[in-house]
Motif scaffolding. Structure first.
Motif, PDB file in Angstrom:
ATOM      1  N   PRO A 190       0.805  -1.232   0.000  1.00  0.00           N
ATOM      2  CA  PRO A 190       0.000   0.000   0.000  1.00  0.00           C
ATOM      3  C   PRO A 190       0.830   1.271   0.000  1.00  0.00           C
ATOM      4  CG  PRO A 190      -0.032  -1.027   2.171  1.00  0.00           C
ATOM      5  CD  PRO A 190       0.662  -1.986   1.255  1.00  0.00           C
ATOM      6  N   LYS A 191       0.219   2.338  -0.473  1.00  0.00           N
ATOM      7  CA  LYS A 191       0.836   3.674  -0.478  1.00  0.00           C
ATOM      8  C   LYS A 191       1.244   4.044   0.942  1.00  0.00           C
ATOM      9  CE  LYS A 191      -0.047   8.316  -2.315  1.00  0.00           C
ATOM     10  NZ  LYS A 191       0.822   8.323  -3.487  1.00  0.00           N
ATOM     11  N   MET A 192       2.344   4.792   1.077  1.00  0.00           N
ATOM     12  CA  MET A 192       2.862   5.076   2.415  1.00  0.00           C
ATOM     13  C   MET A 192       3.069   6.562   2.665  1.00  0.00           C
ATOM     14  SD  MET A 192       6.626   3.449   1.898  1.00  0.00           S
ATOM     15  CE  MET A 192       7.560   3.680   0.414  1.00  0.00           C
ATOM     16  N   ILE A 207      -7.943  -1.431 -10.331  1.00  0.00           N
ATOM     17  CA  ILE A 207      -6.842  -2.271  -9.823  1.00  0.00           C
ATOM     18  C   ILE A 207      -5.770  -1.428  -9.138  1.00  0.00           C
ATOM     19  CG2 ILE A 207      -4.990  -3.857 -10.483  1.00  0.00           C
ATOM     20  CD1 ILE A 207      -6.939  -5.029 -12.578  1.00  0.00           C
ATOM     21  N   PRO A 208      -5.311  -0.310  -9.738  1.00  0.00           N
ATOM     22  CA  PRO A 208      -4.347   0.531  -9.015  1.00  0.00           C
ATOM     23  C   PRO A 208      -4.874   1.007  -7.659  1.00  0.00           C
ATOM     24  CG  PRO A 208      -4.387   1.159 -11.313  1.00  0.00           C
ATOM     25  CD  PRO A 208      -5.510   0.182 -11.114  1.00  0.00           C
ATOM     26  N   TYR A 209      -6.176   1.332  -7.586  1.00  0.00           N
ATOM     27  CA  TYR A 209      -6.728   1.754  -6.289  1.00  0.00           C
ATOM     28  C   TYR A 209      -6.688   0.599  -5.284  1.00  0.00           C
ATOM     29  CZ  TYR A 209      -9.771   3.192  -2.557  1.00  0.00           C
ATOM     30  OH  TYR A 209     -10.259   3.474  -1.301  1.00  0.00           O
ATOM     31  N   LEU A 210      -7.072  -0.603  -5.726  1.00  0.00           N
ATOM     32  CA  LEU A 210      -7.023  -1.773  -4.841  1.00  0.00           C
ATOM     33  C   LEU A 210      -5.598  -1.988  -4.326  1.00  0.00           C
ATOM     34  CD1 LEU A 210      -9.238  -4.290  -6.876  1.00  0.00           C
ATOM     35  CD2 LEU A 210      -9.917  -3.011  -4.846  1.00  0.00           C
ATOM     36  N   LYS A 211      -4.630  -1.892  -5.232  1.00  0.00           N
ATOM     37  CA  LYS A 211      -3.229  -2.072  -4.848  1.00  0.00           C
ATOM     38  C   LYS A 211      -2.782  -0.988  -3.877  1.00  0.00           C
ATOM     39  CE  LYS A 211      -1.470  -4.481  -8.960  1.00  0.00           C
ATOM     40  NZ  LYS A 211      -0.513  -4.384 -10.084  1.00  0.00           N
ATOM     41  N   SER A 212      -3.215   0.241  -4.110  1.00  0.00           N
ATOM     42  CA  SER A 212      -2.809   1.352  -3.235  1.00  0.00           C
ATOM     43  C   SER A 212      -3.297   1.161  -1.810  1.00  0.00           C
ATOM     44  CB  SER A 212      -3.328   2.685  -3.789  1.00  0.00           C
ATOM     45  OG  SER A 212      -4.699   2.888  -3.472  1.00  0.00           O
ATOM     46  N   GLY A 223      -3.371  -1.870  -0.546  1.00  0.00           N
ATOM     47  CA  GLY A 223      -2.741  -3.116  -0.113  1.00  0.00           C
ATOM     48  C   GLY A 223      -3.644  -4.322  -0.275  1.00  0.00           C
ATOM     49  N   ILE A 224      -4.672  -4.215  -1.116  1.00  0.00           N
ATOM     50  CA  ILE A 224      -5.614  -5.325  -1.332  1.00  0.00           C
ATOM     51  C   ILE A 224      -5.051  -6.251  -2.412  1.00  0.00           C
ATOM     52  CG2 ILE A 224      -7.932  -5.929  -2.158  1.00  0.00           C
ATOM     53  CD1 ILE A 224      -8.873  -3.238  -0.919  1.00  0.00           C
ATOM     54  N   LYS A 225      -4.871  -7.516  -2.058  1.00  0.00           N
ATOM     55  CA  LYS A 225      -4.237  -8.474  -2.966  1.00  0.00           C
ATOM     56  C   LYS A 225      -5.243  -9.338  -3.712  1.00  0.00           C
ATOM     57  CE  LYS A 225      -0.316  -8.623   0.184  1.00  0.00           C
ATOM     58  NZ  LYS A 225       0.442  -9.410   1.164  1.00  0.00           N
ATOM     59  N   LYS A 226      -6.478  -9.381  -3.204  1.00  0.00           N
ATOM     60  CA  LYS A 226      -7.506 -10.170  -3.891  1.00  0.00           C
ATOM     61  C   LYS A 226      -8.883  -9.651  -3.506  1.00  0.00           C
ATOM     62  CE  LYS A 226      -7.833 -13.795  -0.331  1.00  0.00           C
ATOM     63  NZ  LYS A 226      -9.191 -13.552   0.165  1.00  0.00           N
ATOM     64  N   LEU A 227      -9.849  -9.917  -4.378  1.00  0.00           N
ATOM     65  CA  LEU A 227     -11.249  -9.638  -4.075  1.00  0.00           C
ATOM     66  C   LEU A 227     -11.914 -10.955  -3.697  1.00  0.00           C
ATOM     67  CD1 LEU A 227     -12.227  -7.213  -6.990  1.00  0.00           C
ATOM     68  CD2 LEU A 227     -12.042  -6.613  -4.566  1.00  0.00           C
ATOM     69  N   ASP A 228     -12.544 -10.971  -2.532  1.00  0.00           N
ATOM     70  CA  ASP A 228     -13.259 -12.183  -2.125  1.00  0.00           C
ATOM     71  C   ASP A 228     -14.502 -12.381  -2.985  1.00  0.00           C
ATOM     72  OD1 ASP A 228     -11.859 -13.054   0.581  1.00  0.00           O
ATOM     73  OD2 ASP A 228     -11.961 -10.882   0.541  1.00  0.00           O
TER      74      ASP A 228
END
Length: 678
Positions: A390-392, A493-498, A500-505
């Motif tokens: 995630p973004k820091m 996807i970039p927002y999910l990554k930002s 720190g989300i690695k998967k969608l349940d």
């Protein structure tokens, strides 16, 4: 005595201290409001064309007038576009008619901010062009040279890479190739920088071997090259560093290379206070700084392979914080890939691009580039080493660099186990969501569409409701953009990554309309999704297309369910009956999260709203995702009065052609505080 010690310390670190002073100045400058020479009411501007790019039928120009300004125009006819290409060149004086606008901020958290990007180029406004008129042809010798080089590049079949390697413009490289370079961690190879400058200067010095003033010629060439590349940060850094090294040697100043780096940083900030905020400069300067600072590690290496590995390793670890905050991921395997790809670029592709300008070898270069692209794309697809982080904050960035610097100092003393500190830091940072107690519901701006993310505390579940979907081209081939835009790969996807989300349940598709699930295939193909939930009713063509992908990837999917249990949270699907239209068959979802009541309406219309009120007891809802983007076909007064939402969220496109949200709907929501994605 103490004063003497302080004086010695100041003298010893004078270059570093001055550089730090310049950094503080740059930070203050960035936060200072500077008045523009243009007025928001100006309808005409006059200036010189500094640069332009044509993407499909869109023309984007940077104009040097009273101050720099970005201007955009959409050609309605192919003939008009060809006429512009024929009659307009860089350096031409033109008059534009239209409207000045403020550039937009990012509408999705953590992602690219266009307003900040332009601010860092000292640009305050954008200009929407209605009419373009040429006043005077270019008379500037430097623009004349740039125009001739650009014309030469445009005729080359490998122009995408010639633009990248010669003029520092990577916008023309195909999107899939560019994405693979990012995944593989080799994007920096396509920014014109020290490697390119070194080769070019070496060629000139070889040609002018016996010429007395060869270094002066090189410096003049570098100044011209800085102009040709629009003073790109990496070229500015490399060019000025060469000049500083020459002056240091010529005048026998005996200033250490690391102190020259401090002087270089100070000069660059004085020239452009915004430069420290530019990603290309951050990569270029920090990697160069650490390679110089810890050059002993490289010079003491056993052989060339070991030296190459150390260069790649240092470059990778010192760029980790920059990569995290821009791409929200790192790829440790890029250390190995760089050892393989760097020689190919520096020794084969870049020299061939230069030669192809004067000799007919374009077809040979094309074969080499095709092989290179395919190799990169293939390696990115089998590359499972990417770590999402995630973004820091600035504090965490500083911590990273303290750890990285400590590790490299430890390596000098052959204490290689210190790398474990960085491994532990990355592991904790990449899994920080497991200790995050916050619940978040994010309504993502996907223009005229819907997409909502529910993130449960302690990473217990991530649910995306809809993906949005925009058709960004028409049937005329010349209007199709060179680099196609995807909401899934460029926003969601970039927002999910930002985060720190690695998967969608779960991905919940409210219904089969394109503006709600048009990006579902792209999302599933480019991000880990465990299960899909469809609405009631027959599957349409879009849903069938998605199901083919799900079955191929062996992803479970369900339709017409009543509830979803995730940890201690329940999502209730307010099913009533099957309707004869897709909108009313939308999944309408009710849930209580942390004591707050949420309803997500999809595109359900007034008929379904009435049936919901008849079947379910709903009142005093906290947050309503307003149905059908605020269309008058939804959100009846009866429904709104009954559920009485405190907040209404309308997911809607800016200046959309449907006129959403409808005034009547806004009136019905008079008791609610309204938030809109536009």
């Amino acid at each position: 005595m103490q004063c003497l010690i302080r004086s010695k310390i100041i003298l010893q670190y004078k270059y570093l201290l001055f550089a730090l002073f310049c950094i503080i100045y740059a930070i203050i400058f960035n936060n200072t409001l500077i008045s523009s020479k243009y007025n928001i009411n100006d309808k005409e501007i006059t200036g010189y064309i500094k640069s332009y790019i044509i993407d499909g039928n869109k023309l984007s120009m940077e104009i040097k007038g009273k101050e720099n300004i970005v201007a955009t125009y959409y050609f309605s006819k192919l003939e008009d576009l060809n006429e512009f290409k024929t009659n307009y060149e860089l350096g031409d004086l033109i008059k534009l008619s239209g409207n000045i606008e403020l550039p937009s901020n990012n509408t999705v958290f953590n992602l690219f901010n266009y307003k900040e990007y332009l601010k860092n180029k000292n640009i305050n406004y954008v200009f929407k062009i209605d009419n373009i008129e040429k006043i005077k042809d270019n008379k500037n010798i430097f623009y004349f040279i740039k125009n001739k080089i650009t014309l030469l590049i445009d005729k080359n079949i490998n122009k995408e890479y010639l633009y990248a390697f010669i003029l520092g413009n990577i916008k023309y490289i195909k999107e899939d190739a560019k994405e693979s370079y990012q995944i593989n961690g080799i994007s920096h190879l396509f920014a014109v920088s020290g490697m390119h400058i070194s080769l070019l200067t070496l060629i000139i010095l070889k040609i002018l071997k016996k010429f007395k003033f060869k270094n002066i010629v090189v410096i003049l060439f570098l100044l011209l090259y800085m102009f040709l590349t629009s003073f790109s940060p990496s070229i500015l850094r490399s060019g000025i560093m060469y000049i500083l090294l020459y002056i240091n040697k010529r005048l026998k100043l005996n200033i250490s290379t690391i102190n020259l780096m401090y002087i270089l940083l100070s000069i660059l900030i004085i020239i452009d206070p915004y430069i420290i905020y530019k990603m290309s400069f951050q990569y270029s300067f920090i990697i160069s700084f650490y390679l110089i600072k810890f050059n002993t590690l490289i010079t003491n290496s056993k052989d060339k392979i070991h030296a190459s590995f150390l260069i790649s390793f240092i470059s990778f670890i010192v760029s980790i914080p920059i990569s995290i905050n821009n791409f929200f991921s790192i790829n440790p395997f890029s250390i190995i890939l760089n050892i393989f790809f760097v020689p190919i670029i520096s020794s084969i592709i870049f020299p061939l691009t230069l030669i192809s300008l004067i000799l007919p070898i374009s077809n040979i270069l094309k074969i080499v580039i095709d092989i290179f692209e395919k190799t990169s794309i293939y390696s990115s697809k089998i590359n499972n080493f990417t770590i999402i982080i995630p973004k820091m904050s600035i504090i965490l960035i500083i911590l990273y660099y303290i750890v990285i610097t400590y590790i490299l100092y430890s390596f000098l003393n052959k204490k290689y186990k210190s790398i474990l500190i960085l491994v532990i830091l990355i592991f904790i940072h990449s899994n920080i969501n497991y200790v995050n107690k916050s619940l978040e519901v994010t309504y993502i701006d996907v223009s005229q569409g819907d997409s909502t993310l529910i993130s449960l505390p302690y990473n217990k579940g991530n649910i995306l409701i809809d993906t949005g979907g925009i058709i960004n081209y028409d049937k005329e081939a010349w209007k199709i953009k060179n680099n196609s835009f995807s909401l899934a790969t460029d926003k969601i996807i970039p927002y999910l990554k930002s985060k720190g989300i690695k998967k969608l349940d779960y991905l919940i598709v409210t219904h089969g309309d394109y503006d709600h699930m048009g990006e579902a295939v792209n999302l599933v193909n480019n991000f880990k999704v465990e299960q899909i939930v469809f609405n009631c009713g027959e599957f349409n063509d879009l849903e069938k297309e998605l199901i083919k992908v799900l079955e191929k990837k062996k992803i479970k999917y369900y339709s017409c369910i009543k509830e979803l249990n995730i940890d201690n949270s329940k999502l209730y699907f307010l099913q009533t009956k099957e309707y004869d239209n897709e909108n009313d068959n939308s999944n309408v979802i009710y849930t209580e999260l942390n004591g707050y009541k949420f309803i997500f309406m999809g595109d359900a219309g007034v008929d379904k709203e009435k049936d919901i009120l008849d079947k379910y007891n709903l009142s005093n809802v906290d947050v309503l995702k307003v149905g059908h983007h605020g269309s008058k076909t939804s959100s009846s007064k009866e429904f709104i009065d009954e559920i009485n939402p405190k907040y209404g969220v309308i997911s809607v496109g800016k200046n959309n052609r449907y006129g959403h949200p409808n005034k009547e709907v806004l009136n019905n929501l008079y008791n609610s505080k309204i938030y809109r994605t536009d």
